[in-house]
Design an enzyme around this catalytic site. Structure first.
Site, PDB file in Angstrom:
ATOM      1  N   ARG A   1       0.855  -1.164   0.000  1.00  0.00           N
ATOM      2  CA  ARG A   1       0.000   0.000   0.000  1.00  0.00           C
ATOM      3  C   ARG A   1       0.903   1.230   0.000  1.00  0.00           C
ATOM      4  O   ARG A   1       2.083   1.152   0.347  1.00  0.00           O
ATOM      5  CB  ARG A   1      -0.863   0.024   1.262  1.00  0.00           C
ATOM      6  CG  ARG A   1      -1.958  -1.012   1.236  1.00  0.00           C
ATOM      7  CD  ARG A   1      -2.671  -1.090   2.566  1.00  0.00           C
ATOM      8  NE  ARG A   1      -3.505   0.073   2.841  1.00  0.00           N
ATOM      9  CZ  ARG A   1      -4.217   0.231   3.966  1.00  0.00           C
ATOM     10  NH1 ARG A   1      -4.174  -0.688   4.900  1.00  0.00           N
ATOM     11  NH2 ARG A   1      -4.967   1.298   4.136  1.00  0.00           N
ATOM     12  N   HIS A   2       0.362   2.376  -0.373  1.00  0.00           N
ATOM     13  CA  HIS A   2       1.076   3.641  -0.239  1.00  0.00           C
ATOM     14  C   HIS A   2       1.429   3.856   1.231  1.00  0.00           C
ATOM     15  O   HIS A   2       0.831   3.242   2.121  1.00  0.00           O
ATOM     16  CB  HIS A   2       0.176   4.782  -0.731  1.00  0.00           C
ATOM     17  CG  HIS A   2      -1.186   4.725  -0.094  1.00  0.00           C
ATOM     18  ND1 HIS A   2      -1.440   5.214   1.179  1.00  0.00           N
ATOM     19  CD2 HIS A   2      -2.347   4.168  -0.519  1.00  0.00           C
ATOM     20  CE1 HIS A   2      -2.704   4.986   1.491  1.00  0.00           C
ATOM     21  NE2 HIS A   2      -3.281   4.338   0.483  1.00  0.00           N
TER      22      HIS A   2
ATOM     23  N   ASN B   1      -5.750   8.606   5.774  1.00  0.00           N
ATOM     24  CA  ASN B   1      -5.625   7.450   6.683  1.00  0.00           C
ATOM     25  C   ASN B   1      -5.557   7.938   8.127  1.00  0.00           C
ATOM     26  O   ASN B   1      -6.183   7.360   9.019  1.00  0.00           O
ATOM     27  CB  ASN B   1      -4.321   6.662   6.437  1.00  0.00           C
ATOM     28  CG  ASN B   1      -4.327   5.864   5.152  1.00  0.00           C
ATOM     29  OD1 ASN B   1      -3.288   5.724   4.500  1.00  0.00           O
ATOM     30  ND2 ASN B   1      -5.475   5.337   4.788  1.00  0.00           N
TER      31      ASN B   1
ATOM     32  N   ARG C   1      -1.173   9.646  -3.402  1.00  0.00           N
ATOM     33  CA  ARG C   1      -0.497   8.943  -2.302  1.00  0.00           C
ATOM     34  C   ARG C   1       0.399   7.802  -2.784  1.00  0.00           C
ATOM     35  O   ARG C   1       1.398   7.488  -2.131  1.00  0.00           O
ATOM     36  CB  ARG C   1      -1.512   8.464  -1.255  1.00  0.00           C
ATOM     37  CG  ARG C   1      -2.694   7.646  -1.770  1.00  0.00           C
ATOM     38  CD  ARG C   1      -3.788   7.631  -0.704  1.00  0.00           C
ATOM     39  NE  ARG C   1      -4.943   6.764  -0.976  1.00  0.00           N
ATOM     40  CZ  ARG C   1      -5.987   7.129  -1.701  1.00  0.00           C
ATOM     41  NH1 ARG C   1      -6.003   8.308  -2.285  1.00  0.00           N
ATOM     42  NH2 ARG C   1      -7.012   6.310  -1.838  1.00  0.00           N
TER      43      ARG C   1
ATOM     44  N   GLU D   1      -7.806   3.065  -6.115  1.00  0.00           N
ATOM     45  CA  GLU D   1      -8.575   2.419  -5.048  1.00  0.00           C
ATOM     46  C   GLU D   1     -10.050   2.265  -5.423  1.00  0.00           C
ATOM     47  O   GLU D   1     -10.571   3.028  -6.259  1.00  0.00           O
ATOM     48  CB  GLU D   1      -8.434   3.240  -3.749  1.00  0.00           C
ATOM     49  CG  GLU D   1      -9.156   2.699  -2.517  1.00  0.00           C
ATOM     50  CD  GLU D   1      -8.782   1.261  -2.135  1.00  0.00           C
ATOM     51  OE1 GLU D   1      -8.919   0.347  -2.999  1.00  0.00           O
ATOM     52  OE2 GLU D   1      -8.393   1.035  -0.981  1.00  0.00           O
TER      53      GLU D   1
ATOM     54  N   HIS E   1      -3.355   0.222  -3.311  1.00  0.00           N
ATOM     55  CA  HIS E   1      -4.284   0.523  -2.206  1.00  0.00           C
ATOM     56  C   HIS E   1      -4.823  -0.764  -1.597  1.00  0.00           C
ATOM     57  O   HIS E   1      -4.811  -1.818  -2.243  1.00  0.00           O
ATOM     58  CB  HIS E   1      -5.446   1.353  -2.749  1.00  0.00           C
ATOM     59  CG  HIS E   1      -5.001   2.569  -3.484  1.00  0.00           C
ATOM     60  ND1 HIS E   1      -4.890   3.804  -2.894  1.00  0.00           N
ATOM     61  CD2 HIS E   1      -4.600   2.738  -4.784  1.00  0.00           C
ATOM     62  CE1 HIS E   1      -4.454   4.678  -3.788  1.00  0.00           C
ATOM     63  NE2 HIS E   1      -4.266   4.059  -4.940  1.00  0.00           N
TER      64      HIS E   1
HETATM   65  O1  F6P Z   1      -9.170   3.004   4.448  1.00  0.00           O
HETATM   66  C1  F6P Z   1      -8.272   2.977   3.375  1.00  0.00           C
HETATM   67  C2  F6P Z   1      -8.942   2.450   2.119  1.00  0.00           C
HETATM   68  O2  F6P Z   1      -7.943   2.308   1.135  1.00  0.00           O
HETATM   69  C3  F6P Z   1     -10.103   3.301   1.592  1.00  0.00           C
HETATM   70  O3  F6P Z   1      -9.731   4.334   0.720  1.00  0.00           O
HETATM   71  C4  F6P Z   1     -10.966   2.259   0.917  1.00  0.00           C
HETATM   72  O4  F6P Z   1     -12.279   2.667   0.708  1.00  0.00           O
HETATM   73  C5  F6P Z   1     -10.847   1.136   1.915  1.00  0.00           C
HETATM   74  O5  F6P Z   1      -9.510   1.145   2.376  1.00  0.00           O
HETATM   75  C6  F6P Z   1     -11.174  -0.231   1.346  1.00  0.00           C
HETATM   76  O6  F6P Z   1     -11.351  -1.113   2.424  1.00  0.00           O
HETATM   77  P1  F6P Z   1     -12.797  -1.670   2.810  1.00  0.00           P
HETATM   78  O7  F6P Z   1     -13.301  -2.313   1.572  1.00  0.00           O
HETATM   79  O8  F6P Z   1     -12.514  -2.613   3.934  1.00  0.00           O
HETATM   80  O9  F6P Z   1     -13.684  -0.517   3.219  1.00  0.00           O
END
Ligand code: F6P
Length: 300
Positions: free
Chosen positions: A44-45, A51, A108, A146, A212
């Site tokens: 990940r970044h 975050n 990021r 992402e 991501h």
């Molecule tokens: O929280 C960081 C992130 O990369 C968000 O930008 C993204 O929506 C999420 O993780 C994805 O994870 P989940 O599907 O568990 O919400």
């Protein structure tokens, strides 16, 4: 190309095309077989400003801790990923090997790649041809962006739960199929990543991917042979490189922490550190077989 001709010839002349579709898959599999195992490094970044405040999505830059991760990642990329005989004692035998770098198009991930240098080196292709190669030439790929949370982009999970309680509930129940309003589902992400996973399979050089959480869950699940249902819960922590080395029957995994546990406890991790395997301390390497995935409990 060969497989395409193969397919066309048999598809046009055969009354049972499904058999030849099957055959085509075998041809494609054989053509993508590698004699030398090669590795993908997924990360990940570094920690982003979003975050830090628990917001999802957006296009924020890195926090101070994220910049520190970017520095350490660059060092690791030059000293290990782009070096042969990685991890061996005798440094004199090490030599630079051609390596690739893909990021998403979001700030990021691009900032996380910022300290990686791009010297020109010579690369001898399998065909015997010598070419100039830009080491870790950055390629920003939109497919690696992402999962898009639509109307929820830029909110915290708490805000989503309060503003759209029913939507929140639906996602809790079926994270794989749930599509954010005006956004994407994990199923959508699987579709846009599939061609990229095939491209990764064809890659000969070590490949560093800075992307991501949602994206890496899917790529990880693809190579580790996990089910689609399990994929949205794979644990992909910040500050950790996941090295995957596919073999014929299993995919070898190693997790490399570039920050120590103490540093991570104070950097506003967006995932509970307790969801990490206990062995993941400083400089830890853990090996997992295909049947031993690291999963997150469904969290929010
Ligand atoms: O929280 C960081 C992130 O990369 C968000 O930008 C993204 O929506 C999420 O993780 C994805 O994870 P989940 O599907 O568990 O919400």
């Amino acid at each position: 190309m060969c497989s395409l001709i193969f397919y066309l010839v048999f598809y046009l002349f055969d009354p049972y095309p499904s058999f030849y579709l099957f055959l085509l898959q075998i041809v494609s599999y054989v053509m993508n077989l590698h004699t030398q195992p090669r590795s993908f490094y997924l990360t990940r970044h570094g920690q982003s400003i979003y975050n830090q405040s628990g917001k999802i999505g957006g296009d924020s830059g890195l926090s101070k801790s994220g910049v520190e991760y970017a520095r350490r990642l660059a060092k690791y990329a030059h000293e290990v990923i782009g070096m042969s005989r990685a991890g061996e004692e005798d440094d004199s035998e090490k030599k630079v090997v051609p390596a690739r770098l893909w990021t998403s198009t979001l700030r990021r991930t691009i900032e996380t790649a910022e300290f990686i240098k791009h010297p020109e080196i010579r690369h001898s292709l399998d065909s015997g041809l010598d070419i100039d190669w830009v080491q870790f030439r950055p390629m920003a790929r939109r497919n690696l962006d992402e999962i898009y949370a639509g109307v929820c982009d830029g909110m915290t999970y708490k805000e989503i739960e309060m503003t759209y309680p029913e939507e929140f509930e639906r996602r809790q129940k079926d994270k794989l199929a749930y599509r954010y309003h005006r956004g994407e589902s994990y199923m959508d992400v699987i579709l846009r990543l599939e061609p990229m996973a095939h491209e990764m399979e064809r890659t000969q050089e070590p490949l560093l991917i800075i992307a991501h959480q949602g994206i890496l869950r899917i790529l990880y699940a693809y190579f580790m042979g996990l089910s689609r249902e399990d994929a949205p819960y794979v644990n992909i922590p910040l500050n950790t490189l996941i090295k995957l080395t596919p073999h014929a029957d299993i995919c070898e995994e190693e997790r490399i922490c570039l920050m120590d546990k103490e540093e991570m406890l104070h950097d506003g991790q967006d995932e509970p550190i307790t969801s990490m395997p206990a062995s993941l301390g400083k400089n830890c390497n853990a090996m997992y077989s295909i049947n031993d995935p690291i999963m997150n409990a469904p969290s929010h």
